[in-house]
Structures are given as C-alpha cells and as structure tokens.
Design a protein around this motif. Structure first.
Motif, short mmCIF file in Angstrom:
data_model
loop_
_atom_site.label_atom_id
_atom_site.label_comp_id
_atom_site.label_asym_id
_atom_site.label_seq_id
_atom_site.Cartn_x
_atom_site.Cartn_y
_atom_site.Cartn_z
N ASP A 187 65.31 34.12 -0.85
CA ASP A 187 64.24 33.83 -0.13
C ASP A 187 63.39 32.88 -1.07
O ASP A 187 62.77 31.97 -0.53
N ASP A 188 63.37 32.79 -2.28
CA ASP A 188 62.86 32.11 -3.33
C ASP A 188 63.21 31.75 -4.68
O ASP A 188 63.59 32.85 -5.42
N ASP A 189 63.33 30.64 -4.94
CA ASP A 189 64.47 30.39 -6.31
C ASP A 189 63.52 30.66 -7.38
O ASP A 189 63.93 30.26 -8.56
N ARG A 190 62.31 31.10 -7.30
CA ARG A 190 61.39 31.52 -8.52
C ARG A 190 61.43 33.07 -8.90
O ARG A 190 60.76 33.53 -9.56
N ILE A 191 62.22 33.95 -7.96
CA ILE A 191 62.32 35.14 -8.18
C ILE A 191 63.82 35.40 -8.40
O ILE A 191 64.76 35.11 -7.59
N VAL A 192 64.10 36.06 -9.71
CA VAL A 192 65.41 36.29 -10.06
C VAL A 192 65.58 37.89 -10.23
O VAL A 192 64.62 38.43 -11.08
N ALA A 193 66.70 38.37 -10.03
CA ALA A 193 66.81 39.87 -10.03
C ALA A 193 67.81 40.31 -11.22
O ALA A 193 68.63 39.46 -11.51
N ALA A 194 67.82 41.58 -11.54
CA ALA A 194 68.67 41.95 -12.60
C ALA A 194 68.69 43.60 -12.42
O ALA A 194 67.91 44.15 -12.15
N GLY A 195 69.78 44.11 -12.91
CA GLY A 195 69.85 45.65 -12.96
C GLY A 195 70.02 46.18 -11.58
O GLY A 195 70.64 45.58 -10.75
N ASP A 196 69.66 47.50 -11.53
CA ASP A 196 69.99 48.38 -10.35
C ASP A 196 69.55 47.65 -9.01
O ASP A 196 70.07 48.07 -8.01
N ALA A 197 68.39 47.02 -9.07
CA ALA A 197 67.65 46.67 -7.80
C ALA A 197 68.10 45.35 -7.40
O ALA A 197 67.50 44.64 -6.50
N ALA A 198 69.52 44.85 -8.04
CA ALA A 198 69.73 43.33 -7.58
C ALA A 198 71.18 43.68 -6.80
O ALA A 198 71.85 44.58 -6.98
N ALA A 199 71.27 42.91 -5.83
CA ALA A 199 72.08 42.86 -4.75
C ALA A 199 72.87 41.59 -4.48
O ALA A 199 72.58 40.71 -3.55
N PRO A 200 73.81 40.88 -5.87
CA PRO A 200 74.30 39.49 -5.58
C PRO A 200 75.24 39.51 -4.53
O PRO A 200 76.28 40.28 -4.48
N SER A 201 75.05 38.45 -3.66
CA SER A 201 76.09 38.07 -2.35
C SER A 201 75.94 39.51 -1.55
O SER A 201 76.81 39.86 -0.98
N VAL A 244 76.78 31.26 -12.44
CA VAL A 244 76.96 32.33 -11.65
C VAL A 244 77.10 33.61 -12.75
O VAL A 244 77.56 33.57 -13.87
N ILE A 245 77.06 34.85 -12.16
CA ILE A 245 77.25 35.92 -13.15
C ILE A 245 78.75 36.21 -13.57
O ILE A 245 79.55 35.85 -12.60
N ASP A 246 79.03 36.71 -14.46
CA ASP A 246 80.30 36.80 -15.12
C ASP A 246 80.41 37.87 -15.94
O ASP A 246 79.91 37.78 -17.14
N GLN A 247 80.83 39.01 -15.38
CA GLN A 247 80.75 40.21 -16.37
C GLN A 247 81.72 41.17 -15.77
O GLN A 247 81.96 41.36 -14.49
N ALA A 248 82.32 41.77 -16.79
CA ALA A 248 83.29 43.03 -16.64
C ALA A 248 82.68 44.54 -16.75
O ALA A 248 81.88 44.51 -17.56
N LEU A 249 83.01 45.42 -15.81
CA LEU A 249 82.88 46.92 -16.17
C LEU A 249 83.81 47.49 -16.72
O LEU A 249 84.99 47.34 -15.86
N THR A 250 83.97 48.12 -17.81
CA THR A 250 85.25 48.64 -18.42
C THR A 250 85.44 50.14 -18.35
O THR A 250 86.21 50.82 -19.13
N GLY A 251 84.59 50.85 -17.39
CA GLY A 251 84.89 52.22 -17.27
C GLY A 251 83.66 53.01 -17.67
O GLY A 251 82.49 52.41 -17.49
N SER A 252 83.56 54.29 -17.90
CA SER A 252 82.31 55.15 -17.95
C SER A 252 82.50 56.09 -19.06
O SER A 252 83.70 56.54 -19.34
N CYS A 253 81.41 56.64 -19.42
CA CYS A 253 81.23 57.84 -20.29
C CYS A 253 80.64 58.78 -19.62
O CYS A 253 79.31 58.36 -19.26
N VAL A 254 80.95 59.85 -19.90
CA VAL A 254 80.28 60.89 -19.56
C VAL A 254 80.45 62.22 -20.57
O VAL A 254 81.31 62.27 -21.18
N LEU A 280 76.66 45.31 -8.32
CA LEU A 280 77.39 46.11 -9.25
C LEU A 280 76.92 47.56 -9.35
O LEU A 280 76.01 47.99 -8.91
N ARG A 281 77.85 48.15 -10.06
CA ARG A 281 77.48 49.72 -10.11
C ARG A 281 76.22 50.03 -10.86
O ARG A 281 76.07 49.17 -11.82
N MET A 282 75.19 50.97 -10.24
CA MET A 282 74.16 51.24 -10.96
C MET A 282 74.54 51.80 -12.11
O MET A 282 74.93 53.07 -12.44
N SER A 283 74.26 51.34 -13.35
CA SER A 283 74.36 51.54 -14.78
C SER A 283 73.70 50.76 -15.81
O SER A 283 73.58 49.82 -15.59
#
Length: 397
Positions: free
Chosen positions: A265-279, A312-322, A283-286
């Motif tokens: 909606d607005d190119d002056r607003i950029v999102a990151a983290g759990d509250a972002a939904a690119p396309s 454009v975003i470029d990142q991998a998720l490499t697993g989980s730690c519990v 990505l997994r909330m983490s």
C-alpha cells in the motif's frame, strides 16, 4: 525514483524493539543522515526464546536496551496505536505523534487464544509476551510442586515449557492437539517423546482442549482432567496495528508486502519479523527468521533513501533448536526451505547449541550496534516467483 543528495536527515521510526526491530534500528546507522526512533512498549529488550526459563525461574529474559542500541538511536517507551500514512505520522498511546519519512514495521507476534475454546481467555495463561509470562511465573510460585499443570500446544514453545517444568519435578500434561513437535523430523520427535516420558510428562498426542476451567481442562472426547494451572502455547497471532491503520494484511493480520518487504500500500512502510507477510507467504515465526528480515528491511529503507532499487529478501532457515530442560535438547537440521531432514543432534550437545543460539541472538544486535553492516545470515536463493502486487498508494485510513 529521486535521490537525496542534500543529506537532509531522514526520519525513520522503527515500531517494535524485538529481534527484528532492534537489529533494523542498529543497521540503519550505516548512513549518518538517518534520524532513528525505536518505539517499544517496554524499557527492556525481551528474549522471547527464554520466556519458558523465566516462567520456571531458571533464567531471566530481559536485557537493558542501553547495552544493545547504537549511539543516537532514540528509544521511546510507548505503544503505537495507528500509522497515519497520509500524514506520515505514527500515533502513540500517550497521545504523541512521531513524524516519519519511513517506518519499519516490526511489531512481532502475540499469543493467540481462540474464542471458540470456552474459558481459555479467562483461565489459561499464555506465555508469548513478558507481561503474561510474569503473571504465569507468579502463579506457578503459588502452586505446590505436585499440583497438576497442563500445557496446551506441542510446538516448540509448548515442549520447552513442559520440559522446563517437568525437570523441576512438576506434574505436567502436554496436550498436543494434532501431533508432538510437527516441525521436527520423525526421529527427532521420537527423541523428544522419549525424554518427556522419562521425566514423567503425560503426552496426549491427539488430545484437543475444548474448555478450560479454573481447576480442569475438558478434552474433545468429553474427558475432564484436573489442571491447577493451564498454560496456552497453541499458536501465535500478531498485533492489529496494520489493519487499524488501513493497511492490507493477510488472514492473520501480518502486513502484506512485496519481496523487498515494502508494504503493498505504501512504499514508505517496510516490514520485518513475525508481522511481515512477503508476497502473502511469510517465513516461519522465529528469531532465526526475524533478525535477517530486520537487516533486509533496513536495507530496503536505505536503498529508498539513496534512490536505488531495493533487493528482494534472500535467506534460508536451517532448522530448529528446542531445549529439554537445562541439560538436554534437540538441534533439528533442515533444508534451506525449512523442511526438516532426518538428521539431528540430541542430548547435552544440543543443549549447548541451544544456549549458544540464544546468546547469539543478543550478540548479533550488540555487534550491529558496534559495527553497522556486520550482520550476515545463510542465503536461500530466490523464492518461488510471486504474482505482481497491486499498484502502491496510500491506504485510506
């Protein structure tokens, strides 16, 4: 797109000081002509991946922002209530309004307790936020150790919470809903199940809670089980700031963006983290996803200030730690697309890896404060091509 050669300071307001927001704020200091304000409802950074420790009184989960933020970043302890895109202001609960040139939307995630489960909102204790974790910790301190505790939700947060309490000798039931640890591989799930059984946790694999009472939970088959304390870890939601601001969101309420993390909606607003939904494909909330997204959101803002095309975003998720208590854990490996493989580390070594991962989350923020631009992360390559987004504009309030 025009460039800004006069170096007039550009005002950037970062909303949310979690893993994504704090790293984004520090990374924005790569340019000296950026005036950075970080808005956060608390005066301290919350290590959400340690909240289960905080609840069980086996560790703390807050860090002073003074040790995390770079020079000249202004911390405003307040809550954003609305983004007025037309006026370019962020309105705060205190009544103040912050003028911006760009916003980094990093509000994170919150607990999601479904209204369809009778009594859950009244009697269950969530653990996703510091304030609810403080209430839960206080309630636990009032209970005898043999009082029955029910943990609802068998994702990683639920498992960690159940394990932390069971290791202390508490009587714990874990209600899975569907299956235990669905994000892990089958062999890793078996390892988790073995640890829980060895420590006395009752695991209800297919159990579903349909009602929460002050002293019991009712399951889908009508069975009632005593529960002096019910902890709700089944799922996350997001704050409604984007939707109340007239910005488009996905079904959960995450801000819809393109692949540069820019609002559709607005190119002056950029999102990151759990509250972002690119396309529309978040990505997994983490924290693993949030921190690189924070850097990439900051890079998008810096590109727009410079008049260059954002990447454009470029990142991998490499697993989980519990973690499984303080002395064991699981480190699940995964492909770059976050698909678990049948390879994991268990036991004491996994506990060491998990602790190092927790410390790394904070040390990355500190390193970025000392040296903006020092952050790095595993790259995943291009995401599957997405349909073009609708033309941008300013959403109606």
């Amino acid at each position: 797109m025009s460039t800004h050669e006069d170096h007039t300071p550009r005002k950037v307001v970062v909303i949310g000081g979690g893993y994504a927001g704090a790293l984004a704020a520090n990374h924005l200091r790569m340019r000296a002509d950026v005036d950075i304000t970080l808005v956060n409802p608390r005066p301290d950074f919350v290590e959400r991946i340690r909240l289960h420790q905080f609840v069980a009184d086996t560790g703390e989960a807050t860090v002073d922002y003074g040790s995390l933020l770079g020079e000249d970043i202004r911390l405003v302890v307040d809550s954003a209530t609305r983004i007025d895109a037309a006026a370019r202001t962020v309105r705060l609960a205190s009544g103040r309004a912050l003028v911006y040139d760009y916003v980094v939307y990093a509000v994170g995630s919150i607990a999601a307790i479904p209204s369809s489960v009778s009594g859950a909102a009244e009697f269950a204790f969530p653990i996703a936020e510091l304030e609810s974790a403080q209430r839960l910790r206080a309630r636990l301190a009032q209970l005898p150790f043999d009082a029955p505790v029910t943990v609802v939700g068998a994702g990683l947060t639920g498992i960690e919470t159940a394990a932390e309490l069971a290791e202390q000798g508490r009587t714990v039931t874990l209600v899975c809903g569907r299956s235990l640890a669905p994000a892990l591989s089958v062999p890793a799930r078996r390892s988790v199940a073995t640890w829980l059984a060895r420590h006395g946790v009752t695991v209800l694999g297919a159990g579903v809670v349909t009602e929460v009472r002050p002293d019991a939970v009712v399951l889908g088959d009508g069975e009632m089980r005593a529960s002096a304390l019910t902890i709700w870890t089944a799922g996350f939601g997001v704050p409604d700031l984007a939707s109340v601001s007239g910005l488009r969101t996905d079904a959960l309420g995450r801000l819809l963006t393109d692949e540069t993390l820019t609002s559709v909606d607005d190119d002056r607003i950029v999102a990151a983290g759990d509250a972002a939904a690119p396309s529309g494909r978040p990505l997994r909330m983490s924290s693993q996803a949030a921190q690189p997204l924070g850097v990439q959101a900051a890079n998008t803002v810096l590109s727009r200030i410079a008049g260059t095309e954002p990447a454009v975003i470029d990142q991998a998720l490499t697993g989980s730690c519990v973690s499984l208590g303080r002395r064991a854990g699981i480190r699940q490996l995964a492909r770059k697309d976050d698909t678990a493989v049948n390879l994991y580390v268990a036991g004491r070594m996994a506990a060491v890896i998990k602790e190092a991962t927790c410390r790394l989350g904070v040390s990355r923020i500190r390193r970025e404060a000392r040296k903006p631009g020092s952050g790095f992360w595993p790259k995943g390559g291009p995401r599957p091509e997405q349909p073009a987004s609708a033309p941008r504009g300013v959403a109606s309030p």
